[in-house]
Scaffold this motif. Structure first.
Motif: not given
Length: 464
Positions: A77-81, A228-230, A445-451
């Motif tokens: 979750a760190s990638g999303a702050g 990711a939406a915004l 470990m990859a929610p940014q890639l996921h989004c």
């Protein structure tokens, strides 16, 4: 389903299955955001190999796979702050140093949340500092909340939820623009919603409804979709449905199998807004919501695109077979098996897992767990979980659908492919892999890639 009565010869074998076998499987599968329980015994669970294989080296924060999965979610979750790498790893070291238990885990992450909600060191905090400290606090309170029923103070569950909710609301109030907060009608208990917009211009925009799983918190929907939406000019709606967040922990409303009755009021609310393009409303479902969102899309025809993350058609299969065998067509027989044969020999750690896994489906189970007790009515919540099957409605879905799967999927193995094969609508299937660092349920470990994967597909599908 074969009978599960014990006899002179079947008793020992049955007892071994329903205590040691089920206990090991449950302990392997207790993970936040995941399915209710684990699909297989610890020896065959991909997540069980905490020291290697699917989570090698630095991906092993805790030897116990359930705690490890939760720790990876926080780290990712760190990638999303919504977490900080140093904070998470420091907490991990403190927990391991104290000895990994539910108590040490809850105490450490709750203290971290409290610390972030207090004044920071140095100069007085500006709005941005307060905002993101509150977001991280919401994450850490959520980490503590997941294991609190196994701690020394299970009765603090509602209070701990409210601490996380207060942190989330503090974060939202400091956003620019702040999300619109509202209560959308649903039966006798309205649904709290947070409607995020890129700006307050009122421009009609594509909108994604982000649906959480069986035990996630609002902060998880931030990690898995809001920024990711915004950033792409979309609106994003976050909400608590029955069995989730406020509706579960405060209002005491459990999950419903008819999720279209939850989503339809949300779509009504959205389409009445001038800043929503009514022809471009998408619906995503994370974790167990990979079952809920497709169910809703089968009946709510205004959904223009659907993403199941992962696809799930039978949440009941997320429990090991040893547990599923307890449920018979007869309520009294089922509860006799549970209370007389299983509970007396269920290991304490496995009992804590069952408390957590069943609470979103039974208020009595939740209230008993808060008193440190195990529920006595197995039949009712188990039947509710079984009723979430959508095998008969998936072919009704006409909405373009993306089905995600994950290498090492430990809760619903094989179910994403089953959903994809049963779909008759325009459809795509994508499996995220260990080579991408995106393995395990929901790619912790990859929610940014996921989004990126999800919103690229949504953009292409809706022409947004």
């Amino acid at each position: 389903m074969s009978p599960v009565h014990g006899g002179p010869h079947s008793g020992p074998t049955r007892r071994a299955l329903l205590t040691a076998g089920a206990g090991a499987a449950l302990l392997a599968g207790c993970a936040r955001g995941g399915a209710p329980g684990a699909p297989a015994a610890v020896a065959s669970s991909p997540a069980a190999a905490a020291g290697g294989g699917i989570t090698p080296g630095a991906m092993t924060l805790f030897k116990d796979p359930s705690y490890n999965f939760n720790g990876l979610l926080a780290l990712g979750a760190s990638g999303a702050g919504s977490a900080e790498v140093g904070e998470v790893l420091t907490a991990v070291n403190a927990i391991n140093g104290a000895g990994l238990t539910a108590q040490s885990y809850v105490k450490t992450f709750r203290s971290l949340g409290d610390q972030l909600m207090a004044a920071p060191p140095g100069a007085p905090a500006d709005g941005q500092t307060k905002r993101f400290r509150a977001l991280r606090a919401a994450q850490y309170y959520g980490q503590a909340l997941f294991f609190v029923l196994g701690s020394d103070d299970p009765g603090s569950e509602e209070q701990l939820y409210k601490a996380g909710r207060a942190a989330w609301d503090a974060f939202c109030d400091l956003c620019d623009p702040a999300p619109v907060k509202a209560k959308v009608p649903y039966g006798t208990t309205p649904l709290p919603v947070w409607f995020f917009r890129p700006d307050a211009s009122g421009t009609p925009r594509p909108t994604v409804i982000l649906t959480n799983g069986s035990d996630g918190q609002n902060v998880d929907m931030w990690t898995y979709g809001v920024p990711a939406a915004l950033e792409r000019g979309w609106n994003a709606l976050v909400y608590d449905g029955p069995g989730q967040g406020q509706l579960l922990f405060v209002d005491r409303v459990v999950f419903t199998p008819t999720w279209e009755r939850v989503v339809t009021p949300l779509v009504d609310w959205l389409t009445a807004r001038p800043d929503v393009d009514p022809g471009k409303i998408a619906l995503t479902g994370l974790s167990m919501a990979g079952d809920l969102a497709p169910r809703a899309a089968a009946f709510e025809t205004r959904i223009a695109a659907l993403v199941a993350m992962p696809g799930c058609v039978e949440p009941w299969l997320g429990f090991p077979p040893e547990i599923r065998k307890i449920l018979t067509p007869d309520k009294q027989q089922t509860n006799d098996i549970w209370n007389k044969e299983v509970v007396p020999e269920l290991p304490p750690e496995a009992a804590d897992v069952m408390k957590k896994r069943f609470e979103p489906f039974s208020v009595p189970a939740m209230l008993a767990a808060r008193q440190g007790k195990l529920f006595t009515d197995f039949y009712t919540p188990a039947s509710r979980i079984k009723a979430l099957s959508i095998t008969d409605v998936v072919p009704r879905i006409k909405t373009p659908t993306l089905v995600l799967d994950y290498e090492g999927e430990q809760f619903y193995p094989g179910q994403p492919r089953r959903m994809f094969d049963a779909l008759t609508s325009p459809k795509d299937y994508l499996k995220l892999t260990a080579a991408q660092g995106a393995q395990l349920h929901c790619s912790p470990m990859a929610p940014q890639l996921h989004c990126e994967v999800v919103f690229d597909w949504l953009g292409k599908t809706l022409g947004a």
